[in-house]
Design a protein around this motif. Structure first.
Motif, short mmCIF file in Angstrom:
data_model
loop_
_atom_site.label_atom_id
_atom_site.label_comp_id
_atom_site.label_asym_id
_atom_site.label_seq_id
_atom_site.Cartn_x
_atom_site.Cartn_y
_atom_site.Cartn_z
N UNK A 44 0.84 -1.20 0.00
CA UNK A 44 0.00 0.00 0.00
C UNK A 44 0.88 1.26 0.00
N UNK A 45 1.90 1.27 0.83
CA UNK A 45 2.80 2.43 0.92
C UNK A 45 3.54 2.65 -0.40
N UNK A 51 1.52 6.99 -6.54
CA UNK A 51 0.33 7.78 -6.84
C UNK A 51 0.52 9.24 -6.43
N UNK A 52 1.20 9.46 -5.34
CA UNK A 52 1.42 10.84 -4.88
C UNK A 52 2.50 11.54 -5.70
N UNK A 53 3.04 10.86 -6.69
CA UNK A 53 3.98 11.49 -7.61
C UNK A 53 5.42 11.50 -7.16
N UNK A 54 5.72 10.75 -6.13
CA UNK A 54 7.11 10.75 -5.67
C UNK A 54 7.99 9.80 -6.48
N UNK A 55 7.37 8.87 -7.19
CA UNK A 55 8.15 7.92 -7.99
C UNK A 55 7.49 7.72 -9.35
N UNK A 124 -4.28 7.90 -14.24
CA UNK A 124 -3.87 8.18 -12.86
C UNK A 124 -5.04 8.62 -11.98
N UNK A 125 -6.02 9.27 -12.55
CA UNK A 125 -7.19 9.67 -11.76
C UNK A 125 -7.95 8.44 -11.30
N UNK A 126 -8.16 7.48 -12.21
CA UNK A 126 -8.84 6.23 -11.84
C UNK A 126 -8.00 5.43 -10.85
#
Length: 157
Positions: A44-45, A51-55, A124-126
């Motif tokens: 999950x992490x 998803x948060x754009x860090x990778x 990415x929104x989905x």
């Protein structure tokens, strides 16, 4: 006299061994559950980081989601044995409401499958919406079946 002493020591050892084995088994059950839940949390992490754009590893999301789904399949068996004493955050209500626990776990598996499908589509929104749904499904089980943070064996979190 020595014979009686040895017999008493031997009998004492035989009686003590099953009890200590049962406790070790309970500890092993708890340890297994914790590793399983940490694996789910780790996936999950990892997805959340992407998803948060860090990778820039969006192609990994489907694999993580599928691994969460596979791990979810293992959860009910990990809780067949009622062990709620010791270093665990499992609430005793799991075993009195096992059907609900299993159903919520199945919902988590379905939500992770939906995340895998969204990831394969690539929007990415989905993906973010599916991730949010998966997170909510995890929380819906944590709320009734995991000890609150202030009661956690890992205090403080």
């Amino acid at each position: 006299m020595l014979g009686r002493f040895l017999a008493a020591v031997t009998l004492g050892a035989l009686i003590a061994v099953p009890g200590s084995h049962a406790r070790a088994n309970g500890d092993s059950v708890i340890e297994y559950r914790q590793h399983l839940m940490r694996a789910i949390g780790g996936h999950m992490a990892a997805v959340a980081a992407v998803v948060k754009g860090r990778l820039p590893l969006t192609e990994h999301i489907a694999e993580h989601a599928e691994l969460i789904e596979k791990a979810a399949e293992l959860v009910p068996a990990a809780f067949e044995e009622q062990v709620s004493d010791g270093l665990t955050d499992a609430q005793p209500e799991i075993w009195s409401k096992m059907d609900e626990f299993v159903e919520l776990n199945a919902e988590m598996a379905q939500a992770s499958a939906a995340l895998a499908n969204a990831a394969e589509e690539g929007d990415m929104r989905d993906i973010a919406m599916a991730m949010q749904s998966l997170g909510k499904s995890c929380g819906s089980c944590h709320q009734p079946f995991r000890k609150p943070k202030e009661e956690s064996y890992k205090q403080p979190r």
